[in-house]
Write a protein that holds these residues in place. Structure first.
Motif, PDB file in Angstrom:
ATOM      1  N   ARG A 144       0.838  -1.195   0.000  1.00 48.57           N
ATOM      2  CA  ARG A 144       0.000   0.000   0.000  1.00 48.57           C
ATOM      3  C   ARG A 144       0.877   1.250   0.000  1.00 48.57           C
ATOM      4  O   ARG A 144       1.973   1.252   0.551  1.00 48.57           O
ATOM      5  N   LYS A 145       0.360   2.297  -0.599  1.00 38.93           N
ATOM      6  CA  LYS A 145       1.074   3.580  -0.629  1.00 38.93           C
ATOM      7  C   LYS A 145       0.890   4.294   0.704  1.00 38.93           C
ATOM      8  O   LYS A 145      -0.141   4.146   1.366  1.00 38.93           O
ATOM      9  N   ARG A 202       0.333   7.441   3.315  1.00 37.81           N
ATOM     10  CA  ARG A 202      -0.510   8.641   3.344  1.00 37.81           C
ATOM     11  C   ARG A 202       0.341   9.867   3.677  1.00 37.81           C
ATOM     12  O   ARG A 202       1.468   9.746   4.145  1.00 37.81           O
ATOM     13  N   ASN A 203      -0.228  11.049   3.457  1.00 37.78           N
ATOM     14  CA  ASN A 203       0.466  12.296   3.806  1.00 37.78           C
ATOM     15  C   ASN A 203       0.759  12.308   5.297  1.00 37.78           C
ATOM     16  O   ASN A 203      -0.101  11.997   6.111  1.00 37.78           O
ATOM     17  N   GLY A 204       1.991  12.660   5.639  1.00 35.19           N
ATOM     18  CA  GLY A 204       2.424  12.688   7.029  1.00 35.19           C
ATOM     19  C   GLY A 204       3.206  11.455   7.442  1.00 35.19           C
ATOM     20  O   GLY A 204       3.931  11.481   8.437  1.00 35.19           O
ATOM     21  N   ASP A 205       3.091  10.341   6.694  1.00 41.04           N
ATOM     22  CA  ASP A 205       3.835   9.118   7.007  1.00 41.04           C
ATOM     23  C   ASP A 205       5.295   9.282   6.603  1.00 41.04           C
ATOM     24  O   ASP A 205       5.614   9.963   5.626  1.00 41.04           O
ATOM     25  N   ARG A 206       6.194   8.657   7.339  1.00 38.96           N
ATOM     26  CA  ARG A 206       7.626   8.677   7.015  1.00 38.96           C
ATOM     27  C   ARG A 206       7.883   7.940   5.705  1.00 38.96           C
ATOM     28  O   ARG A 206       7.264   6.923   5.425  1.00 38.96           O
ATOM     29  N   SER A 218       8.239   7.436  -4.592  1.00 41.62           N
ATOM     30  CA  SER A 218       7.376   6.390  -5.136  1.00 41.62           C
ATOM     31  C   SER A 218       6.614   5.635  -4.044  1.00 41.62           C
ATOM     32  O   SER A 218       5.647   4.941  -4.337  1.00 41.62           O
ATOM     33  N   GLU A 219       7.008   5.772  -2.785  1.00 43.32           N
ATOM     34  CA  GLU A 219       6.308   5.118  -1.678  1.00 43.32           C
ATOM     35  C   GLU A 219       5.023   5.850  -1.300  1.00 43.32           C
ATOM     36  O   GLU A 219       4.155   5.269  -0.662  1.00 43.32           O
ATOM     37  N   CYS A 221       5.677  11.982   3.596  1.00 44.75           N
ATOM     38  CA  CYS A 221       4.826  12.171   2.421  1.00 44.75           C
ATOM     39  C   CYS A 221       4.027  13.462   2.568  1.00 44.75           C
ATOM     40  O   CYS A 221       3.529  13.770   3.646  1.00 44.75           O
ATOM     41  N   ALA A 222       3.933  14.227   1.478  1.00 43.61           N
ATOM     42  CA  ALA A 222       3.201  15.499   1.495  1.00 43.61           C
ATOM     43  C   ALA A 222       2.400  15.631   0.200  1.00 43.61           C
ATOM     44  O   ALA A 222       2.704  15.000  -0.810  1.00 43.61           O
TER      45      ALA A 222
END
Length: 125
Positions: free
Chosen positions: A51-52, A54-58, A63-64, A81-82
């Motif tokens: 799974r990709k 979400r915004n805020g995840d390290r 591409s992640e 991720c932003a």
């Protein structure tokens, strides 16, 4: 090693045979099973089921991320991720690196500058 009176099937739907499989056949079957279990024999066109983020995840690479933007976190180190840039927000064109300093623009927008003194912003194409 093999049961003396075992019944083995050489091919699917083939005749029953009382001879055990050869060690080479057993080794090939074991190797194929291990490769299938590790995912090494997935079809080449199949996408990863990971799974990709979400915004805020390290993240470590853009591409992640679901947004396809992994932004450098200067305050805490690492990256996260932003979301991509919206209309009139600051931007930098997409780079080939793993992480970005600023995210590129969303689809349908282009990252450009009106003049040399102004920073790049997301504008309609």
């Amino acid at each position: 090693m093999w049961p003396a009176a075992g019944i083995y099937r050489r091919t699917l739907g083939g005749p029953l045979d009382s001879t055990p499989p050869t060690p080479a056949m057993a080794a090939a079957a074991l190797a194929t099973t291990l490769l299938l279990l590790t995912g090494a024999l997935l079809p080449s066109g199949e996408k990863s089921t990971q799974r990709k983020l979400r915004n805020g995840d390290r993240c470590y690479h853009h591409s992640e991320c679901y947004s396809d933007c992994c932004l450098v976190d200067w305050d805490f180190g690492g990256a996260y991720c932003a979301a991509k840039g919206r209309l009139a927000t600051l931007c930098l064109p997409q780079t080939n690196g793993a992480v970005n300093i600023m995210c590129p623009c969303r689809a349908g927008l282009t990252c450009s500058s009106k003049d040399l003194l102004c920073p790049h912003r997301c504008y309609l194409i």
